[in-house]
Design a protein around this motif. Sequence first.
Motif, mmCIF file in Angstrom:
data_model
loop_
_atom_site.group_PDB
_atom_site.id
_atom_site.type_symbol
_atom_site.label_atom_id
_atom_site.label_comp_id
_atom_site.label_asym_id
_atom_site.label_seq_id
_atom_site.Cartn_x
_atom_site.Cartn_y
_atom_site.Cartn_z
ATOM 1 N N GLY A 1 -3.045 4.804 -8.558
ATOM 2 C CA GLY A 1 -3.356 6.206 -8.278
ATOM 3 C C GLY A 1 -3.436 6.541 -6.808
ATOM 4 N N ILE A 2 -2.837 5.711 -5.959
ATOM 5 C CA ILE A 2 -2.864 5.964 -4.522
ATOM 6 C C ILE A 2 -1.594 5.433 -3.886
ATOM 7 N N ASP A 3 -1.099 6.132 -2.882
ATOM 8 C CA ASP A 3 0.057 5.692 -2.107
ATOM 9 C C ASP A 3 -0.403 4.841 -0.929
ATOM 10 N N LEU A 4 0.484 3.970 -0.473
ATOM 11 C CA LEU A 4 0.181 3.199 0.731
ATOM 12 C C LEU A 4 -0.054 4.135 1.912
ATOM 13 N N ARG B 1 1.465 -8.354 6.157
ATOM 14 C CA ARG B 1 0.655 -8.505 4.948
ATOM 15 C C ARG B 1 0.806 -7.305 4.020
ATOM 16 N N LEU B 2 1.072 -6.141 4.593
ATOM 17 C CA LEU B 2 1.221 -4.938 3.792
ATOM 18 C C LEU B 2 2.647 -4.765 3.275
ATOM 19 N N GLY B 3 3.514 -5.700 3.623
ATOM 20 C CA GLY B 3 4.884 -5.645 3.118
ATOM 21 C C GLY B 3 5.753 -4.602 3.794
ATOM 22 N N LEU B 4 5.421 -4.244 5.036
ATOM 23 C CA LEU B 4 6.228 -3.271 5.759
ATOM 24 C C LEU B 4 7.430 -3.961 6.401
ATOM 25 N N GLY B 5 8.433 -3.178 6.763
ATOM 26 C CA GLY B 5 9.688 -3.737 7.237
ATOM 27 C C GLY B 5 9.613 -4.358 8.623
ATOM 28 N N GLN B 6 10.667 -5.114 8.955
ATOM 29 C CA GLN B 6 10.719 -5.783 10.252
ATOM 30 C C GLN B 6 10.760 -4.778 11.394
ATOM 31 N N ASP B 7 11.312 -3.586 11.157
ATOM 32 C CA ASP B 7 11.344 -2.576 12.212
ATOM 33 C C ASP B 7 9.935 -2.162 12.613
ATOM 34 N N VAL B 8 9.038 -2.075 11.618
ATOM 35 C CA VAL B 8 7.647 -1.731 11.910
ATOM 36 C C VAL B 8 6.972 -2.875 12.661
ATOM 37 N N VAL B 9 7.184 -4.100 12.197
ATOM 38 C CA VAL B 9 6.581 -5.272 12.835
ATOM 39 C C VAL B 9 7.023 -5.379 14.294
ATOM 40 N N THR B 10 8.317 -5.223 14.539
ATOM 41 C CA THR B 10 8.848 -5.327 15.906
ATOM 42 C C THR B 10 8.276 -4.229 16.798
ATOM 43 N N ALA B 11 8.225 -3.003 16.277
ATOM 44 C CA ALA B 11 7.706 -1.892 17.072
ATOM 45 C C ALA B 11 6.243 -2.115 17.449
ATOM 46 N N LEU B 12 5.456 -2.617 16.523
ATOM 47 C CA LEU B 12 4.031 -2.822 16.801
ATOM 48 C C LEU B 12 3.816 -3.861 17.894
ATOM 49 N N ARG B 13 4.719 -4.814 18.001
ATOM 50 C CA ARG B 13 4.595 -5.824 19.053
ATOM 51 C C ARG B 13 4.928 -5.263 20.427
ATOM 52 N N GLN B 14 5.448 -4.027 20.462
ATOM 53 C CA GLN B 14 5.809 -3.395 21.727
ATOM 54 C C GLN B 14 4.830 -2.304 22.139
ATOM 55 N N PHE B 15 3.719 -2.203 21.456
ATOM 56 C CA PHE B 15 2.850 -1.046 21.678
ATOM 57 C C PHE B 15 2.355 -0.930 23.108
ATOM 58 N N PRO C 1 -1.499 16.400 2.715
ATOM 59 C CA PRO C 1 -0.075 16.669 2.564
ATOM 60 C C PRO C 1 0.818 15.427 2.633
ATOM 61 N N LEU C 2 0.263 14.257 2.914
ATOM 62 C CA LEU C 2 1.094 13.073 3.126
ATOM 63 C C LEU C 2 1.994 12.775 1.944
ATOM 64 N N SER C 3 1.423 12.829 0.747
ATOM 65 C CA SER C 3 2.186 12.439 -0.428
ATOM 66 C C SER C 3 3.329 13.406 -0.730
ATOM 67 N N ALA C 4 3.311 14.583 -0.078
ATOM 68 C CA ALA C 4 4.386 15.544 -0.313
ATOM 69 C C ALA C 4 5.674 15.129 0.399
ATOM 70 N N ASP C 5 5.585 14.214 1.361
ATOM 71 C CA ASP C 5 6.763 13.751 2.098
ATOM 72 C C ASP C 5 7.395 12.596 1.336
ATOM 73 N N PRO C 6 8.572 12.792 0.741
ATOM 74 C CA PRO C 6 9.170 11.736 -0.081
ATOM 75 C C PRO C 6 9.464 10.460 0.689
ATOM 76 N N ARG C 7 9.618 10.554 2.016
ATOM 77 C CA ARG C 7 9.884 9.346 2.801
ATOM 78 C C ARG C 7 8.683 8.411 2.817
ATOM 79 N N ARG D 1 5.048 5.607 -1.600
ATOM 80 C CA ARG D 1 5.086 4.225 -2.063
ATOM 81 C C ARG D 1 3.813 3.982 -2.875
ATOM 82 N N PRO D 2 3.842 4.362 -4.165
ATOM 83 C CA PRO D 2 2.653 4.156 -5.007
ATOM 84 C C PRO D 2 2.296 2.680 -5.083
ATOM 85 N N LEU D 3 1.006 2.400 -5.068
ATOM 86 C CA LEU D 3 0.521 1.018 -5.142
ATOM 87 C C LEU D 3 0.082 0.673 -6.552
ATOM 88 N N THR D 4 0.383 -0.536 -6.984
ATOM 89 C CA THR D 4 -0.201 -1.048 -8.218
ATOM 90 C C THR D 4 -1.615 -1.517 -7.922
#
Length: 518
Positions: free
Chosen positions: A9-12, A149-163, A243-249, A252-255
């Motif tokens: 009942g919640i999105d990531l 750990r949250l299963g996000l993509g490598q693009d996110v991981v790489t960007a965070l290392r450049q903060f 409004p976050l869940s209104a953006d289809p991009r 990502r519903p969580l089990t």
Amino acid sequence: MEPADRDAGIDLAELLAAFSLATDLGLGQPMEHVLRSWRIAERLAQHVDVPEEQRRSLFHVSMLAWVGCVADSPEVAASFGDDIAFRADSYTADLAGLAGMGFFLRRAGRGGPMWHRLRVATTLVRTGGQNVVRGMQSHCVTTSTLAERLGLGQDVVTALRQFFTRWDGRGVPNGVGGDDIAPAVRLLHLADVVEVRYRTGGIEDALEVARARRGRQFAPGVVDAFLAHAPEVLAEAGTGIDPLSADPRLRRPLTGGELDAALEAFADFTDLRCASRAGHSRGVAELAAAAAGSMGLPAGDVVATRRAGLLHDIGLHGVPVTVLDQAGPLSATDRERVRLSSYYTERVLARPAALARLGAIAATAHERMDGSGYHRGLSGASVPMTGRLLAAACAYRAMLEPRAHRAALSTKQAVDLVRDAIRGGALDGDAAEAVLAAAGNGSRRRVTGPAGLTPREVEVLVLISRGARTGEVAERLRISRKTAGSHIERIYTKTGASSRATATLFALRNGLLDPLDL
């Protein structure tokens, strides 16, 4: 279908947005600073050449970029005093070159004696601020680990290392700058700062800082787009989580299993705020959930108790490490800041609805049956059984952990103190004994519900209190109607109830019904 595979009942995105409110506290900013920064960056992305895949990752990078600040909070506090005040002040300065060194030196050892301030300042000058650099590196590694750990993509991981990079290459890692910086990070560098400057000084202040740092901290193309479209980009940036869940991009519903894994990750990060608290939230969650199961609470309440245990200290992001790790007695002001942490927990988790109940339970972890707890000062029947279990589990677990003002207690000492609290009326006896039994310490009496109810009788009592008739109880628990009737008769006998109404009052009085469910 197994519970772990069902939709939670919640999105990531909703979960990350809620956690970002705790990050705001640690930055010394009003709630939704991180969300507003993302919206500014998202609007800017429409005016610069950003690939679509980078725009998709912008939200996750924005929500997580500052999470790593909890990992280096003890080190920041050791060098610069109040870590929250330090981060709030950092928005006023460009942290590179002589200006940056001046900022660090003015805050070196703040709050400590003169010899400590001189030692920190000398070390900063002698090493060229290497401890600050190491803190930034640790921040980036820790944050990118959470993204993995949250299963996000490598693009996110790489960007965070450049903060902590800069357009001019004078950030961390040193020499990484210009077009090598991920577009999402270039956008966020500007948005994070101008959100604060616009909110505190108006649009002219936001424009001024963008111009001043163009080609230095900020990418020239991003600054130019901001200067050309600032009123549009800054307008109504803070529109909240809903409004976050209104953006289809972002959908990502969580089990249930994915939600548990995410909450465990956030619990681990929360505990990083103090070295002595490592593993505390997980320990409290497991103890409280095991005790809830042994007492016969409904399966949904057991799950909620565990999840609330993972989240119960999230409000500590709003309390400086200098307060949490203070060896001596706290001042009245500092005690109040600690008491506010459970209020912050409730507010951070107030949205979306799927988290609100967990937040309400988590916020009772420091309440006491005699009204001496915080933040609401609840007592007696006002504290649900889920909260009573969390309070006992948190108290017991904390006793076994070292704190700045004392060493870790032995198991025997902790058990004795818990039972002293039972006798004194601070902790609920049934809940606390169930926690001690779950911790493997045995119990002086068989762990049961109030009035000697067995776990099965507690289940039945909860069901009839919520309106279930004998046949419905039998169907729900997959027992015969005759057995269900026998359970109800024994419940009435043990509790002194004469009707469903008086049985319900007994359940409420003893915390077996969560008022949030009624």
